[in-house]
Design a protein around this motif. Structure first.
Motif, PDB file in Angstrom:
ATOM      1  N   CYS A 128     -12.099  -6.036   1.828  1.00  0.00           N
ATOM      2  CA  CYS A 128     -11.682  -5.702   3.190  1.00  0.00           C
ATOM      3  C   CYS A 128     -12.069  -6.816   4.171  1.00  0.00           C
ATOM      4  CB  CYS A 128     -12.337  -4.388   3.638  1.00  0.00           C
ATOM      5  SG  CYS A 128     -12.024  -2.973   2.550  1.00  0.00           S
ATOM      6  N   GLY A 129     -11.474  -6.759   5.347  1.00  0.00           N
ATOM      7  CA  GLY A 129     -11.897  -7.624   6.435  1.00  0.00           C
ATOM      8  C   GLY A 129     -11.215  -8.969   6.526  1.00  0.00           C
ATOM      9  N   TYR A 130     -10.226  -9.235   5.693  1.00  0.00           N
ATOM     10  CA  TYR A 130      -9.596 -10.552   5.660  1.00  0.00           C
ATOM     11  C   TYR A 130      -8.219 -10.582   6.311  1.00  0.00           C
ATOM     12  CZ  TYR A 130      -6.572  -8.553   2.140  1.00  0.00           C
ATOM     13  OH  TYR A 130      -5.669  -7.745   1.513  1.00  0.00           O
ATOM     14  N   VAL A 131      -7.643  -9.417   6.609  1.00  0.00           N
ATOM     15  CA  VAL A 131      -6.232  -9.339   6.983  1.00  0.00           C
ATOM     16  C   VAL A 131      -5.931 -10.175   8.221  1.00  0.00           C
ATOM     17  CG1 VAL A 131      -4.380  -7.788   7.704  1.00  0.00           C
ATOM     18  CG2 VAL A 131      -5.967  -7.082   5.901  1.00  0.00           C
ATOM     19  N   GLU A 132      -6.830 -10.181   9.196  1.00  0.00           N
ATOM     20  CA  GLU A 132      -6.578 -10.941  10.422  1.00  0.00           C
ATOM     21  C   GLU A 132      -6.532 -12.445  10.176  1.00  0.00           C
ATOM     22  OE1 GLU A 132     -11.191 -11.132  12.057  1.00  0.00           O
ATOM     23  OE2 GLU A 132      -9.772  -9.710  12.907  1.00  0.00           O
ATOM     24  N   LYS A 133      -6.976 -12.894   9.012  1.00  0.00           N
ATOM     25  CA  LYS A 133      -6.903 -14.309   8.658  1.00  0.00           C
ATOM     26  C   LYS A 133      -5.467 -14.739   8.336  1.00  0.00           C
ATOM     27  CE  LYS A 133     -11.175 -15.996   8.564  1.00  0.00           C
ATOM     28  NZ  LYS A 133     -11.565 -17.269   9.209  1.00  0.00           N
ATOM     29  N   LEU A 134      -4.613 -13.791   7.951  1.00  0.00           N
ATOM     30  CA  LEU A 134      -3.251 -14.109   7.535  1.00  0.00           C
ATOM     31  C   LEU A 134      -2.383 -14.406   8.757  1.00  0.00           C
ATOM     32  CD1 LEU A 134      -2.720 -11.227   4.925  1.00  0.00           C
ATOM     33  CD2 LEU A 134      -3.791 -13.467   4.561  1.00  0.00           C
ATOM     34  N   PRO A 135      -1.825 -15.605   8.873  1.00  0.00           N
ATOM     35  CA  PRO A 135      -1.003 -15.917  10.050  1.00  0.00           C
ATOM     36  C   PRO A 135       0.147 -14.938  10.259  1.00  0.00           C
ATOM     37  CG  PRO A 135      -1.521 -17.925   8.839  1.00  0.00           C
ATOM     38  CD  PRO A 135      -2.006 -16.776   7.992  1.00  0.00           C
ATOM     39  N   ASN A 136       0.779 -14.490   9.190  1.00  0.00           N
ATOM     40  CA  ASN A 136       1.937 -13.603   9.339  1.00  0.00           C
ATOM     41  C   ASN A 136       1.560 -12.163   9.648  1.00  0.00           C
ATOM     42  OD1 ASN A 136       3.942 -15.565   8.985  1.00  0.00           O
ATOM     43  ND2 ASN A 136       3.771 -15.442   6.754  1.00  0.00           N
ATOM     44  N   ALA A 137       0.264 -11.854   9.680  1.00  0.00           N
ATOM     45  CA  ALA A 137      -0.151 -10.513  10.094  1.00  0.00           C
ATOM     46  C   ALA A 137       0.254 -10.243  11.539  1.00  0.00           C
ATOM     47  CB  ALA A 137      -1.661 -10.352   9.929  1.00  0.00           C
ATOM     48  N   GLU A 138       0.492 -11.313  12.303  1.00  0.00           N
ATOM     49  CA  GLU A 138       0.923 -11.143  13.689  1.00  0.00           C
ATOM     50  C   GLU A 138       2.304 -10.500  13.792  1.00  0.00           C
ATOM     51  OE1 GLU A 138       0.752 -14.950  15.519  1.00  0.00           O
ATOM     52  OE2 GLU A 138      -1.450 -15.075  15.492  1.00  0.00           O
ATOM     53  N   LEU A 139       3.057 -10.522  12.698  1.00  0.00           N
ATOM     54  CA  LEU A 139       4.397  -9.921  12.703  1.00  0.00           C
ATOM     55  C   LEU A 139       4.354  -8.405  12.522  1.00  0.00           C
ATOM     56  CD1 LEU A 139       6.270 -12.486  10.396  1.00  0.00           C
ATOM     57  CD2 LEU A 139       6.109 -12.499  12.899  1.00  0.00           C
ATOM     58  N   VAL A 140       3.182  -7.861  12.182  1.00  0.00           N
ATOM     59  CA  VAL A 140       3.036  -6.439  11.862  1.00  0.00           C
ATOM     60  C   VAL A 140       2.402  -5.698  13.034  1.00  0.00           C
ATOM     61  CG1 VAL A 140       2.000  -4.763  10.278  1.00  0.00           C
ATOM     62  CG2 VAL A 140       2.776  -6.991   9.422  1.00  0.00           C
ATOM     63  N   ASP A 141       2.901  -4.507  13.326  1.00  0.00           N
ATOM     64  CA  ASP A 141       2.302  -3.644  14.349  1.00  0.00           C
ATOM     65  C   ASP A 141       1.271  -2.743  13.677  1.00  0.00           C
ATOM     66  OD1 ASP A 141       1.598  -2.024  16.427  1.00  0.00           O
ATOM     67  OD2 ASP A 141       3.557  -1.044  16.624  1.00  0.00           O
ATOM     68  N   PHE A 142       0.037  -3.214  13.608  1.00  0.00           N
ATOM     69  CA  PHE A 142      -1.012  -2.444  12.946  1.00  0.00           C
ATOM     70  C   PHE A 142      -1.469  -1.247  13.771  1.00  0.00           C
ATOM     71  CE2 PHE A 142      -1.340  -6.417  10.549  1.00  0.00           C
ATOM     72  CZ  PHE A 142      -1.488  -5.939   9.258  1.00  0.00           C
ATOM     73  N   ASP A 143      -0.968  -1.121  14.996  1.00  0.00           N
ATOM     74  CA  ASP A 143      -1.275   0.065  15.802  1.00  0.00           C
ATOM     75  C   ASP A 143      -0.331   1.222  15.478  1.00  0.00           C
ATOM     76  OD1 ASP A 143      -3.373  -1.154  17.176  1.00  0.00           O
ATOM     77  OD2 ASP A 143      -2.013  -2.029  18.665  1.00  0.00           O
ATOM     78  N   ASN A 144       0.738   0.943  14.740  1.00  0.00           N
ATOM     79  CA  ASN A 144       1.663   1.992  14.329  1.00  0.00           C
ATOM     80  C   ASN A 144       0.947   2.912  13.344  1.00  0.00           C
ATOM     81  OD1 ASN A 144       3.667   3.564  13.135  1.00  0.00           O
ATOM     82  ND2 ASN A 144       5.144   1.903  12.986  1.00  0.00           N
ATOM     83  N   PRO A 145       0.818   4.207  13.650  1.00  0.00           N
ATOM     84  CA  PRO A 145       0.098   5.117  12.743  1.00  0.00           C
ATOM     85  C   PRO A 145       0.655   5.135  11.326  1.00  0.00           C
ATOM     86  CG  PRO A 145       0.503   6.178  14.856  1.00  0.00           C
ATOM     87  CD  PRO A 145       1.287   4.895  14.870  1.00  0.00           C
ATOM     88  N   ALA A 146       1.975   4.880  11.169  1.00  0.00           N
ATOM     89  CA  ALA A 146       2.591   4.881   9.841  1.00  0.00           C
ATOM     90  C   ALA A 146       2.128   3.692   9.004  1.00  0.00           C
ATOM     91  CB  ALA A 146       4.104   4.862   9.972  1.00  0.00           C
ATOM     92  N   ILE A 147       1.580   2.668   9.657  1.00  0.00           N
ATOM     93  CA  ILE A 147       1.059   1.502   8.960  1.00  0.00           C
ATOM     94  C   ILE A 147      -0.469   1.531   8.939  1.00  0.00           C
ATOM     95  CG2 ILE A 147       0.791  -1.016   9.146  1.00  0.00           C
ATOM     96  CD1 ILE A 147       3.717  -1.151   9.921  1.00  0.00           C
ATOM     97  N   ALA A 148      -1.070   2.013  10.014  1.00  0.00           N
ATOM     98  CA  ALA A 148      -2.527   2.035  10.118  1.00  0.00           C
ATOM     99  C   ALA A 148      -3.180   3.066   9.210  1.00  0.00           C
ATOM    100  CB  ALA A 148      -2.953   2.297  11.565  1.00  0.00           C
ATOM    101  N   ASN A 149      -2.378   4.038   8.722  1.00  0.00           N
ATOM    102  CA  ASN A 149      -2.907   5.092   7.857  1.00  0.00           C
ATOM    103  C   ASN A 149      -2.057   5.202   6.601  1.00  0.00           C
ATOM    104  OD1 ASN A 149      -5.006   6.505   9.718  1.00  0.00           O
ATOM    105  ND2 ASN A 149      -3.173   6.256  10.984  1.00  0.00           N
ATOM    106  N   ASP A 150      -2.718   5.209   5.465  1.00  0.00           N
ATOM    107  CA  ASP A 150      -2.060   5.287   4.163  1.00  0.00           C
ATOM    108  C   ASP A 150      -2.298   6.687   3.603  1.00  0.00           C
ATOM    109  OD1 ASP A 150      -1.242   5.087   1.543  1.00  0.00           O
ATOM    110  OD2 ASP A 150      -2.230   3.183   1.141  1.00  0.00           O
ATOM    111  N   PHE A 151      -1.289   7.567   3.700  1.00  0.00           N
ATOM    112  CA  PHE A 151      -1.448   8.975   3.301  1.00  0.00           C
ATOM    113  C   PHE A 151      -2.700   9.577   3.953  1.00  0.00           C
ATOM    114  CE2 PHE A 151       1.700   7.769   0.374  1.00  0.00           C
ATOM    115  CZ  PHE A 151       2.175   8.837  -0.342  1.00  0.00           C
ATOM    116  N   GLY A 152      -2.892   9.272   5.228  1.00  0.00           N
ATOM    117  CA  GLY A 152      -4.016   9.825   5.968  1.00  0.00           C
ATOM    118  C   GLY A 152      -5.302   9.039   5.856  1.00  0.00           C
ATOM    119  N   THR A 153      -5.381   8.044   4.979  1.00  0.00           N
ATOM    120  CA  THR A 153      -6.585   7.224   4.841  1.00  0.00           C
ATOM    121  C   THR A 153      -6.444   5.984   5.720  1.00  0.00           C
ATOM    122  OG1 THR A 153      -6.924   7.925   2.551  1.00  0.00           O
ATOM    123  CG2 THR A 153      -8.042   5.913   3.253  1.00  0.00           C
ATOM    124  N   PRO A 154      -7.360   5.780   6.691  1.00  0.00           N
ATOM    125  CA  PRO A 154      -7.268   4.585   7.545  1.00  0.00           C
ATOM    126  C   PRO A 154      -7.307   3.311   6.714  1.00  0.00           C
ATOM    127  CG  PRO A 154      -8.827   6.169   8.459  1.00  0.00           C
ATOM    128  CD  PRO A 154      -8.481   6.652   7.083  1.00  0.00           C
TER     129      PRO A 154
END
Length: 409
Positions: A128-154
């Protein structure tokens, strides 16, 4: 996918033919202290071992040929794709290695979601903890609950989204003009057309999802099932759900004496006209099957008026991955606008993107705007109007186990 841990020997056999992994697992803390260019250089010329469901030729080709080709050409990285029939097989490998105290493992990345991710996160098996290192992570809306939670698991920076899907049914308009469009109608249709419907037995991932649709119907809708697991509520609904499914059994293919073991088998049964309805978590699969001559041109996917389950799937890097830098480069590539656009092409995969196209280049935005949906594939917008939220992993596991005990047996 299955969460229950056990029997890792079969999974280890799958990995036996892959290239040997690095002698020493890369230090995750050291990678987190690097700049992106340094991470790329650390990965260059290496390899990455990706464990993923291997039941779709077009998906396998996209990963091995398109993504693998880009990795090799741009970074000199070799992509080793290891096919699975059940994602839990890869989770079991990682668990066995960690329990044995192995600092380095055989798995660099797993295509995953749901209870399998929860198992890895709760067991400290995910890096964990590496995702913000990925330049293309800026293309993803990590505030979207459908992405921020995986079957209810953050998610919390422990996995990277790859695709979004929604459950859909399919019929052949040449032989089934008006298919059932609600779960109650489907149950009535199956009884009126004995032997023409079935579903894969859980723990098959897609078969278990069909069972969840029936469970949600028995509950009167998803509202009372959302949130943490409630044993009393489960027991109340389960009695109704198992009664429905047991009553349905005599009307199923082979009178319910046996079930397909996988969604791949159900696809072949539909293609061979053994059954009249098919369903999938990937509606684009119907269009691909038509293009490849597996389904007739009269095949059509469709949603249900009372809704179908929708979710996001991800890529996770195990904590003992020996090639973390190469895995990060791969994940960044998977999130690129170009790779997401290629994956969305109807003749490639037709998968719904996890990025926000308006955050990508003008060329990628124009590409997404020009996409043409295969005529056999239901519109994402139409499906999305009746999307059902996935239940938390405790619910899905209890429903799966309950079916095996009370219906499958």
């Amino acid at each position: 996918m299955k969460t229950v841990i056990g029997g890792i020997g079969g999974a280890l056999v799958l990995a036996a033919g892959m290239a040997p992994f690095a002698a020493t697992a890369q230090d995750g803390e050291a990678l987190l202290a690097m700049e992106w260019d340094e991470i790329v250089e650390a990965a260059r010329g290496g390899e990455v071992n990706v464990f993923m469901w291997g039941g779709a030729d077009n998906i396998n080709a996209y990963v091995s040929d398109y993504i693998g080709g880009l990795l090799a050409d741009e970074y000199g990285i070799t992509l080793n794709r290891v096919p699975l029939t059940d994602t839990a097989e890869a989770v079991n490998i990682v668990l066995g290695e960690v329990e044995a105290g192995a600092a380095e493992g055989a798995v660099d990345m797993i295509w995953i979601n749901g209870e399998n991710f929860r198992t890895m996160k709760q067991g400290d098996l995910a890096w964990c903890g590496y995702v913000e290192k990925l330049p293309n992570a800026e293309l993803v809306d990590f505030d979207n609950p459908a992405i921020a939670n995986d079957f209810g698991t953050p998610v919390e920076g422990c996995e990277v989204p790859w695709s979004r899907v929604q459950f859909a049914f399919a019929h052949d308009t040449a032989r089934t003009e008006e298919p059932p469009r609600t779960i109650p109608d489907l149950l009535d249709w199956a009884r009126a057309n004995p032997g023409r419907f079935t579903y894969p037995a859980p723990p098959d991932f897609t078969g278990a999802a069909f069972v969840r649709h029936v469970f949600i119907h028995a509950a009167g809708g998803p509202e009372t099932l959302i949130g943490p697991f409630d044993q009393a509520k489960f027991d109340e609904v389960a009695v109704k759900a198992w009664d429905i499914l047991n009553d349905l059994e005599p009307s199923l293919w082979r009178e319910g004496r046996t079930y397909p073991t996988s969604i791949t088998q159900l696809q072949q049964m539909f293609a061979n006209r053994e059954v009249d309805l098919f369903f999938t978590y990937d509606p684009a699969e119907v269009g691909t099957a038509v293009v490849n001559g597996i389904f007739p041109e009269t095949a059509m996917s469709y949603g249900l008026e009372d809704g179908t389950l929708a979710n996001t799937n991800y890529m996770v890097i195990p904590v003992n991955s020996p090639n973390k830098a190469a895995a990060m480069v791969l994940q960044n590539l998977l999130l690129s606008g170009e790779a997401q656009l290629e994956k969305a092409q109807p003749d490639v995969w037709g998968a719904a993107t996890v990025i926000e196209p308006d955050r990508a280049s003008d060329e990628v935005q124009a590409g997404f705007a020009a996409l043409e949906r295969h005529p056999s594939v239901v519109a994402i917008e139409e499906l999305g109007q009746a999307a059902l939220p996935e239940l938390q992993a405790d619910w899905t596991q209890a429903i799966e186990d309950g079916w095996i005990e009370n219906v499958g047996n």
